[in-house]
Structure formats: C-alpha cells, structure tokens
Motif scaffolding. Structure first.
Motif, PDB file in Angstrom:
ATOM      1  N   UNK A 155       0.875  -1.107   0.082  1.00 17.86           N
ATOM      2  CA  UNK A 155       0.034  -0.256  -0.030  1.00 17.86           C
ATOM      3  C   UNK A 155       0.755   1.112  -0.096  1.00 17.86           C
ATOM      4  N   UNK A 156       1.690   1.083   1.005  1.00 18.13           N
ATOM      5  CA  UNK A 156       2.781   2.417   0.928  1.00 18.13           C
ATOM      6  C   UNK A 156       4.185   1.901   1.362  1.00 18.13           C
ATOM      7  N   UNK A 157       5.058   2.974   1.394  1.00 17.04           N
ATOM      8  CA  UNK A 157       6.473   2.795   1.948  1.00 17.04           C
ATOM      9  C   UNK A 157       6.426   4.074   2.819  1.00 17.04           C
ATOM     10  N   UNK A 158       7.152   4.000   3.830  1.00 19.05           N
ATOM     11  CA  UNK A 158       7.572   5.158   4.727  1.00 19.05           C
ATOM     12  C   UNK A 158       8.992   4.983   5.075  1.00 19.05           C
ATOM     13  N   UNK A 159       9.886   6.100   4.957  1.00 19.12           N
ATOM     14  CA  UNK A 159      11.291   6.149   5.279  1.00 19.12           C
ATOM     15  C   UNK A 159      11.574   7.147   5.980  1.00 19.12           C
ATOM     16  N   UNK A 160      12.560   7.011   6.791  1.00 20.89           N
ATOM     17  CA  UNK A 160      13.137   8.077   7.612  1.00 20.89           C
ATOM     18  C   UNK A 160      13.613   7.313   9.024  1.00 20.89           C
ATOM     19  N   UNK A 161      13.570   8.209   9.728  1.00 22.42           N
ATOM     20  CA  UNK A 161      14.002   7.774  11.408  1.00 22.42           C
ATOM     21  C   UNK A 161      13.425   6.426  11.824  1.00 22.42           C
ATOM     22  N   UNK A 162      14.134   5.466  11.997  1.00 23.23           N
ATOM     23  CA  UNK A 162      13.546   4.215  12.564  1.00 23.23           C
ATOM     24  C   UNK A 162      12.673   4.567  13.828  1.00 23.23           C
ATOM     25  N   UNK A 163      13.251   5.229  14.638  1.00 22.70           N
ATOM     26  CA  UNK A 163      12.408   5.360  15.875  1.00 22.70           C
ATOM     27  C   UNK A 163      11.038   6.247  15.512  1.00 22.70           C
ATOM     28  N   UNK A 164      10.987   6.968  14.708  1.00 24.47           N
ATOM     29  CA  UNK A 164       9.563   7.698  14.426  1.00 24.47           C
ATOM     30  C   UNK A 164       8.776   6.861  13.607  1.00 24.47           C
ATOM     31  N   UNK A 165       9.317   5.814  12.870  1.00 25.98           N
ATOM     32  CA  UNK A 165       8.324   5.096  12.214  1.00 25.98           C
ATOM     33  C   UNK A 165       7.823   3.999  12.949  1.00 25.98           C
ATOM     34  N   UNK A 166       8.498   3.440  14.213  1.00 22.10           N
ATOM     35  CA  UNK A 166       8.251   2.437  15.050  1.00 22.10           C
ATOM     36  C   UNK A 166       7.237   3.278  15.937  1.00 22.10           C
ATOM     37  N   UNK A 167       7.415   4.420  16.277  1.00 27.00           N
ATOM     38  CA  UNK A 167       6.659   5.116  17.131  1.00 27.00           C
ATOM     39  C   UNK A 167       5.181   5.327  16.538  1.00 27.00           C
ATOM     40  N   UNK A 168       4.862   5.615  15.359  1.00 28.45           N
ATOM     41  CA  UNK A 168       3.718   5.601  14.742  1.00 28.45           C
ATOM     42  C   UNK A 168       3.029   4.323  14.158  1.00 28.45           C
ATOM     43  N   UNK A 169       3.854   3.110  13.976  1.00 27.43           N
ATOM     44  CA  UNK A 169       3.441   2.126  13.146  1.00 27.43           C
ATOM     45  C   UNK A 169       2.019   1.560  13.894  1.00 27.43           C
TER      46      UNK A 169
END
Length: 113
Positions: free
Chosen positions: A87-101
């Motif tokens: 559906x989508x890719x998200x890229x950037x800070x690993x901590x931020x991705x995990x915080x939102x996931x």
C-alpha cells in the motif's frame, strides 16, 4: 456540521491523544535498542483481500510523529487490495516509524474491509 478546518483539528487531537496513550513519554524498547541516527524503510504489506482504508489517516499520523518522514503511497483509500499488495512505503528515522506504526496499523485494520 463542522468546517473542514475544524475537522482537521479534530483529527489532530485524535492522533495526539492516541500517540500519547500508546507511546507516553517514549517507545522505551526502540529508544533502548535503536540509535537516534538509525534510518529505515518500512512497507504496509496486505495480508488478505479487501478494500483498503486509512491511507490518508496514516499519512497524517506519520507526519504528526515526524514531518521529515517520506511516504510513498502506491494504493489509495477505497481501492481493492489482495494478499501481497504493498500500500505504501515510509522512510526516515527508524524510531519515528516505530513510534507511529502501531496507531497506523490498528486504525487501518479497523477502517479496512
């Protein structure tokens, strides 16, 4: 009926409250194991067929958590999906991705059919 601006503010409040409830003062597992400088790329992989919903909401959540995250949407809200679709890719800070996931996944699972 509320205005478009009021609706956007309500969504921001929902996201802020959900992140505060889920993460509180931080995702301690990520903070302990993942360096601040770590970056990564994640994808939303569909595991069943149906209609996808919540993509727009997911973008708002990722932006709320970290406006620098890059989101590449491949499948839009309301589209049919099948097992294996991305559906989508998200890229950037690993901590931020995990915080939102977790908020993103929980919301999208409830919205999608």
């Amino acid at each position: 009926m509320i205005s478009e601006d009021q609706f956007k503010e309500e969504i921001k409040l929902i996201i802020a409250n959900a992140i505060r409830e889920d993460v509180g003062d931080g995702d301690h597992s990520s903070l302990a194991c993942i360096p601040d400088s770590a970056t990564g790329k994640a994808k939303l992989l569909v595991k069943d067929e149906g209609i996808i919903a919540g993509v727009d909401f997911a973008e708002l959540v990722f932006y709320f958590v970290d406006p620098i995250l890059k989101i590449e949407v491949l499948i839009k809200d309301g589209s049919p999906v099948k097992h294996g679709d991305i559906v989508f890719y998200v890229e950037g800070s690993s901590q931020s991705i995990l915080k939102a996931e977790r908020l993103v996944l929980n919301a999208m699972q409830r919205m999608s059919a």
